[in-house]
Design a protein around this motif. Structure first.
Motif, PDB file in Angstrom:
ATOM      1  N   ALA A  17       0.761  -1.193  -0.090  1.00 29.16           N
ATOM      2  CA  ALA A  17       0.120   0.066  -0.039  1.00 29.16           C
ATOM      3  C   ALA A  17       1.007   1.411  -0.002  1.00 29.16           C
ATOM      4  O   ALA A  17       2.072   1.285   0.345  1.00 29.16           O
ATOM      5  N   ALA A  20      -0.747   7.671   1.384  1.00 29.44           N
ATOM      6  CA  ALA A  20      -1.581   8.758   0.575  1.00 29.44           C
ATOM      7  C   ALA A  20      -1.160  10.175   1.056  1.00 29.44           C
ATOM      8  O   ALA A  20      -0.712  11.110   0.467  1.00 29.44           O
ATOM      9  N   GLU A  38      -3.353   8.652   6.001  1.00 26.21           N
ATOM     10  CA  GLU A  38      -4.203   7.977   4.968  1.00 26.21           C
ATOM     11  C   GLU A  38      -3.495   6.947   4.157  1.00 26.21           C
ATOM     12  O   GLU A  38      -2.562   7.478   3.488  1.00 26.21           O
ATOM     13  N   GLU A  40      -3.441   4.426   1.197  1.00 21.22           N
ATOM     14  CA  GLU A  40      -4.227   3.975  -0.058  1.00 21.22           C
ATOM     15  C   GLU A  40      -3.819   2.625  -0.252  1.00 21.22           C
ATOM     16  O   GLU A  40      -2.550   2.058  -0.619  1.00 21.22           O
ATOM     17  N   THR A  41      -4.638   1.611  -0.240  1.00 20.40           N
ATOM     18  CA  THR A  41      -4.732   0.377  -0.640  1.00 20.40           C
ATOM     19  C   THR A  41      -5.160  -0.052  -2.064  1.00 20.40           C
ATOM     20  O   THR A  41      -5.458   0.888  -2.803  1.00 20.40           O
ATOM     21  N   VAL A  45      -8.810   4.094   0.151  1.00 25.59           N
ATOM     22  CA  VAL A  45      -7.895   5.136   0.873  1.00 25.59           C
ATOM     23  C   VAL A  45      -8.557   4.908   2.475  1.00 25.59           C
ATOM     24  O   VAL A  45      -9.673   5.118   2.745  1.00 25.59           O
ATOM     25  N   THR A 208      -4.590   2.139 -11.378  1.00 21.67           N
ATOM     26  CA  THR A 208      -4.483   2.188 -10.068  1.00 21.67           C
ATOM     27  C   THR A 208      -4.191   0.918  -9.286  1.00 21.67           C
ATOM     28  O   THR A 208      -4.776  -0.027  -9.967  1.00 21.67           O
ATOM     29  N   GLY A 333     -13.342   7.912  -0.597  1.00 22.93           N
ATOM     30  CA  GLY A 333     -12.074   7.342  -0.480  1.00 22.93           C
ATOM     31  C   GLY A 333     -12.058   7.216   1.092  1.00 22.93           C
ATOM     32  O   GLY A 333     -10.960   7.028   1.466  1.00 22.93           O
ATOM     33  N   ARG A 334     -12.925   7.383   1.822  1.00 22.15           N
ATOM     34  CA  ARG A 334     -12.794   7.370   3.235  1.00 22.15           C
ATOM     35  C   ARG A 334     -13.426   6.304   4.145  1.00 22.15           C
ATOM     36  O   ARG A 334     -13.753   6.391   5.214  1.00 22.15           O
TER      37      ARG A 334
END
Lengths: 427, 727
Positions: A17, A20, A38, A40-41, A45, A208, A333-334
């Motif tokens: 990961a 971010a 944070e 990002e996987t 995110v 991505t 993304g949360r």
């Protein structure tokens, strides 16, 4: 006392990961539960929370850099300005044997992994072949070719057992893994040398992590899970009427058709609990409650499936609120990692786009997924008379290993019953 | 009391001095040429020193100011097709030859013709490292070459150019000309092996080479009397049977007269000459300061030599004869100085970023940086259209042939069809074809082109190099043992291998070096190396390693056709082996850069060459591993077959490089590096290697066997790879 913060395994099968954003600056104080960063996987995110309080003495990973799970990402000290020996903390010195602090989410592991993802040395000692087993999350030793083959076949390298010198993962290990898969995945048609870009026009947009994960998981699912499909076309006049009444009232929020669909799905599982299962190699997993994943398209072209828990126990209003919250945060993304995990089935609804009917690919390890089309006016025969009614075609995809045809048919009948009699379903 | 009889050297050793009668009798045109050349050279060198002082000459600027009389006096005794080469201090020799070529008669009223202006410009451009130079800026001050003018190339290795000059002289003689070659070097070089070996070799073969010693008394700061028991350096000549002259180099006419005698001697076929001219450089080794500034000689000494300045001398004599007046003399000097200023202005300009008065090279005159590696070797276009064959698809009759007979057979065939091929080496002319029969029958068939050399690898390898640079002959030089490459290292690596690139990338160097590889024959630490890895360090060399008689024929034909230096490796183990070779046809070629897959396999790629091909095949049989055995055949970085290697590596994903020799000088290191860089994602394990031990193989049979690799070691190597398979 300083300690190392490592990149957590934020979801099963995630091997790497990126940070971010760092939320806390170097030197910043943190309390337990504070958001540190944070991350990002592949799928989302997610916020990483502090498990200890202290001072974030040093960040070890730049934002945007993809690192393996277990990689040290920061140093936490008890107080500001505290001295610490980074090399010792990182295990280059006496502390080399210490187990790194990796979240114990390893129960959910990829098939065949059995925790032996890495058996190379923890540090760059001179004789890798002689080194002891490295802790999980440390470097995985694999030949360049093995990494390439794994990448092309969507096999997480950690899932492999290395049989080469010093436990190195080699070509044969990847090949064996692929051969054991139920439906041997044909190797992706990768050109021999440079990746062939489509000729002349267009551009190549890098994937991505989420796009790669979607590609990998759905490919696996479609290739390895024996899908079959059942279609129903319940009338939704009553459901729409009920929804109109509810939304016309003092309801704090507008209920969607899908909110009622979720309740109907829950009702169907309550009526046919044998279908509330998932196939595992060890045995059939029976779910207690009804947790339903909802497919949410994100703006950047991704797809997330946050899970609404205990739909059978929630009111339709509560379901509606939960879905709105999850979908909203999914698009931002949360989502938290746990919100993406579990679920006994998934509902994917493209009705709002006017899609009449479609079939969905199963979301492993779930045994069912319901694809919901648009509610439209249609000719309906009632007691020998043709009339105009409103129907909604729904396609159930099922994993034949877990759910047989008759069982699926019973479930779909129960679902149809619930949709056509929404009040019963809501009770 | 024993009887003592004085002995005299067989060759004469004389001192030549000019007399007033000589000056009175000298051709006015000759004196004008002397004066004009010396003024041009001095003004040119003063300009170079000025530019050096301004920091515009990259690297050293070795001036010869003060010693022009030797070069000018000697060159004026030469013709345009005579050759000269020289050392790091070579501006004056080069310019004298170039001026004499471009303006055979100088007009003191109009000293610089248009052609001469161009030649001077290109010389200065070369010294400044600019694209317009004779060597496109690659050579600079120390590597000045203009073959057309007979300027064969100056050399930064002391004595290094002398064997090459011997090769030029060999070519001149055997092409049936009366031409001669002059190799200029200083007192320091007189003591180095290349020079002494070349004196011996040229004397043995009566080659028309003049060893012109510019004895300026100082090797950098070391006086000649400190480093030799006979500081009259022409005394070296008689010891080798070479007629020798000593002359005052500050007297250009005396030099001319001595040189006339020497060239007459050489043109008459009487062999080489030594001419020692005592001269004096006014400045230090390099740069614009006098030697006295560095404390190794006195100002008085320098002043005394300046009193004898060669330009002043010629001016005085010409004025005395009424050939010139003082104003005329000043005008000659002015023309030279003005011409140089004009040429400099073409290349330098005020530096817009520098302090006032500072200058810079005009930026657009530099070579393109992309030119850096252009012309390391040729483009092999000389091979286009040739008939290539492979044993597997050969349509003619094949018969079982001894490898060594294929070696001698193809060379005999080539010498029949190509009169330029010349074989040279130790004992190649005797013992029924040298120590192994590789040149069997050649001496009888081609007595003038099979040359048994003295034991002086540096001299005869360099002699071959000189022949190759001349281009009229194709030398095939043999090293009896591979470790002798160290003895000849300067000629092979500094001269032959670099010549094309260093002089601008266009000169052909058709040179074939046959090197025996004798590992396992009991010859010990100094005869048993595999030299492939060392040759492979040199960009200019191509390397072939034939493993079968069929391949030997085709690869030797290709090597002889190439305009690049090619090393042909021959293993003694193969000499006695047999294999299929054409019964009649010895005229086919094997494609440049094409490897041979000796066994197809799926699991492992073995990259090997020479005798280890057979050892690898045996090892594969013994282990039963499905290995692909690739006989590389072409070993150098430019010629190696990446297509075949790549195809195999992508198939098997495992590589074993097999060679016989010791680790330190081994070949496989660079190859492993290149493979991991090219095929990293295709490798399932590190590139594995088989090679010998750390130390050179020693004499004891048991220790020798333990020191190098054969089938057993390949079996072990395959075992390591199999371990890496996992599974």
């Amino acid at each position: 006392m300083a300690s190392i913060i490592r990149l957590p395994e934020v979801m099963a099968n995630s091997t790497e990961a990126a940070i971010a954003t760092w939320v806390v600056d170097e030197g910043g104080e943190v309390a337990v539960g504070d958001v540190l960063a944070e991350i990002e996987t592949e799928k989302a995110v997610v916020e990483m929370h502090a498990e200890e309080s202290g001072v974030l003495a040093k960040r070890l990973v730049e934002p945007g850099k993809v690192v393996a799970v277990g990689t040290p990402i920061a140093v936490l000290t008890a107080s500001a300005g505290e001295e610490y020996d980074l090399a010792a903390l990182l295990g280059d010195g006496d502390g080399a044997a210490q187990e790194p602090e990796v979240p114990s989410a390893e129960a959910v592991q990829a098939p065949g992994s059995s925790g032996s993802a890495s058996s190379g040395p923890a540090s760059s000692g001179p004789a890798p072949a002689e080194a002891a087993e490295a802790p999980r999350g440390a470097r995985v030793f694999a030949s360049p070719l093995a990494r390439k083959l794994a990448r092309e076949n969507g096999v997480p390298i950690e899932a492999l057992e290395g049989s080469g010198p010093g436990g190195r993962i080699v070509r044969r290990d990847v090949e064996r893994f692929l051969a054991q898969a139920p439906a041997p995945a044909p190797a992706a048609p990768v050109p021999a040398s440079a990746p062939a870009a489509p000729a002349a026009v267009g551009e190549l947009v890098p994937h991505t992590p989420m796009r790669r994960a979607i590609a990998r998981r759905l490919t696996e699912s479609k290739q390895q899970v024996p899908h079959f499909y059942l279609v129903a076309e319940p009338r939704v006049d009553a459901l729409l009427e009920l929804r109109a009444q509810a939304n016309a009232g003092s309801a704090r929020r507008k209920l969607s058709v899908n909110d009622f669909v979720l309740k109907a799905v829950a009702a169907a599982f309550r009526a046919v609990p044998e279908a509330n299962v998932a196939w595992t190699e060890e045995g059939m997993h029976r779910f207690d409650g009804v947790d339903i994943a909802v497919a949410v398209a994100t703006e950047d072209g991704g797809l997330l499936t946050p899970v609404v828990r205990g739909v059978d126990r929630l009111s339709v209003t509560e379901v509606s609120a939960a879905v709105a919250d999850l979908a909203g945060r999914a698009r931002e993304g949360r989502l938290r990692q746990e919100e993406l995990e579990g679920g006994s089935t998934t509902v994917s609804n493209l009705g709002m786009y006017g899609t009449r009917e479609f079939a969905a690919i199963l979301n492993p390890p779930q045994a069912t997924i319901l694809a919901v089309g648009a509610a439209v006016e249609a000719p309906v025969v009632v007691d020998g008379h043709l009339e105009v009614g409103r129907t909604m075609r729904c396609t159930l995809s099922a994993d034949h290993r877990a759910v047989d045809g008759a069982l699926a048919a019973r479930w779909l009948a129960a679902f149809t019953e619930a949709v056509e009699n929404p009040l019963v379903a809501l009770l | 009391m024993p009887q003592v009889t004085p002995l005299e050297a067989s060759a004469p050793w004389v001192e030549v001095t000019s007399t007033p009668e000589d000056w009175a009798a000298a051709d006015p045109a000759l004196l004008a040429d002397m004066l004009g050349q010396m003024h041009l050279i001095r003004a040119f060198e003063e300009l170079v020193l000025q530019l050096a002082r301004e920091g515009l000459v990259h690297g050293p600027a070795h001036s010869s100011i003060g010693q022009e009389g030797g070069a000018v006096g000697s060159v004026l005794a030469l013709g345009p097709s005579d050759g000269v080469n020289g050392t790091h201090r070579g501006h004056h020799q080069f310019l004298a030859k170039v001026i004499a070529y471009v303006s055979p008669r100088l007009d003191l009223e109009k000293l610089v013709s248009e052609d001469l202006h161009v030649a001077l410009r290109r010389t200065l451009a070369e010294i400044l490292g600019l694209a317009d130079g004779f060597g496109k800026g690659r050579g600079g001050s120390m590597h000045l070459q203009w073959m057309e003018a007979g300027a064969l190339g100056t050399n930064a290795i002391v004595g290094g150019g002398v064997p090459l000059a011997a090769g030029n002289a060999w070519a001149q003689k055997h092409a049936g000309t009366q031409d001669v070659t002059v190799t200029y070097f200083g007192d320091g070089a007189t003591n180095i092996g290349s020079v002494l070996e070349s004196m011996n070799l040229t004397a043995a073969w009566d080659l028309p080479l003049c060893f012109f010693i510019e004895n300026n008394l100082y090797a950098v700061s070391t006086h000649v009397a400190e480093v030799t028991g006979e500081p009259r350096l022409s005394g070296r000549g008689p010891g080798f049977g070479i007629a020798s002259w000593r002359v005052d180099g500050m007297d250009p006419l005396a030099v001319y007269l001595a040189m006339q005698q020497a060239t007459e001697h050489m043109r008459a076929g009487k062999g080489p000459t030594v001419v020692e001219a005592e001269v004096y450089r006014y400045f230090h080794q390099n740069g614009p300061f006098p030697g006295s500034a560095f404390g190794y000689r006195s100002k008085d000494e320098e002043a005394a030599w300046r009193e004898r300045d060669p330009i002043d001398r010629v001016e005085r004599e010409m004025i005395a004869r009424g050939l010139l007046d003082a104003d005329g003399a000043a005008a000659v000097r002015k023309q030279a100085v003005d011409a140089m200023a004009e040429i400099a202005a073409l290349m330098v300009e005020d530096d817009p970023d520098g302090k006032p008065g500072t200058r810079r090279i005009k930026p657009d005159l530099w070579p393109d940086p992309a030119f850096v590696d252009v012309g390391v070797r040729g483009d092999a276009s000389e091979l286009e259209g040739l008939r290539t064959e492979e044993e597997a698809t050969f349509s003619g009759e094949l018969v079982e042939t001894r490898f060594i007979d294929a070696v001698a057979g193809v060379m005999r065939r080539r010498m029949e069809t190509d009169e330029s091929v010349v074989v040279l080496g130790e004992d190649v002319h005797r013992l029924a074809g040298g120590t192994n029969g590789a040149t069997k029958g050649l001496k009888d068939a081609f007595p003038d082109r099979v040359l048994g050399t003295p034991i002086s690898e540096n001299a005869f390898a360099g002699l071959g190099g000189g022949m190759a640079l001349d281009g009229r002959f194709k030398p095939v030089v043999e090293f009896m043992y591979p470790d002798f490459l160290w003895v000849a290292a300067d000629q092979i690596f500094n001269q032959v291998a670099k010549a094309r690139h260093m002089f601008g990338g266009e000169s052909k160097v058709p040179f074939v070096l046959r090197s025996k590889v004798a590992t396992g024959t009991g010859y010990g630490s100094q005869h048993s190396m595999d030299p492939a890895g060392i040759y492979a360090t040199s960009a200019g060399l191509r390397i072939v390693a034939p493993a079968t008689p069929f391949d030997y024929v085709g690869l030797m034909n290709t090597a002889l056709r190439l305009d690049d230096p090619v090393v042909v490796l021959e293993h003694v183990d193969l000499y006695t082996s047999t294999g299929l070779a054409p019964a009649e046809d010895l005229d086919y070629f094997i494609e440049l850069g094409k490897a041979a897959v000796r066994r197809s396999g799926e699991d492992l790629t073995i990259l090997t060459y020479l005798s280890m091909v057979q050892h690898s095949l045996e090892a594969v049989e013994q282990t039963g591993v499905d290995a692909e055995v690739v006989d590389l055949r072409w070993l150098d970085r430019a010629s190696i077959d990446w297509d075949t290697i790549g195809e195999s590596v992508r198939k098997t994903n495992n590589v074993l490089i097999v060679e016989q020799g010791t680790l330190g000088t081994s070949y496989g290191g660079w190859l492993a590096d290149e493979i991991q860089r090219r095929f990293f994602d295709w490798l399932d394990q590190p590139v594995q290697r088989v090679h010998g031990g750390e130390a050179s193989p020693s004499i004891s049979k048991v220790l020798e066997r333990a020191a190098h690799a054969r089938t057993e070691e390949v079996v072990e190597g395959i075992g390591r790879v199999v371990e890496g398979f996992g599974g």
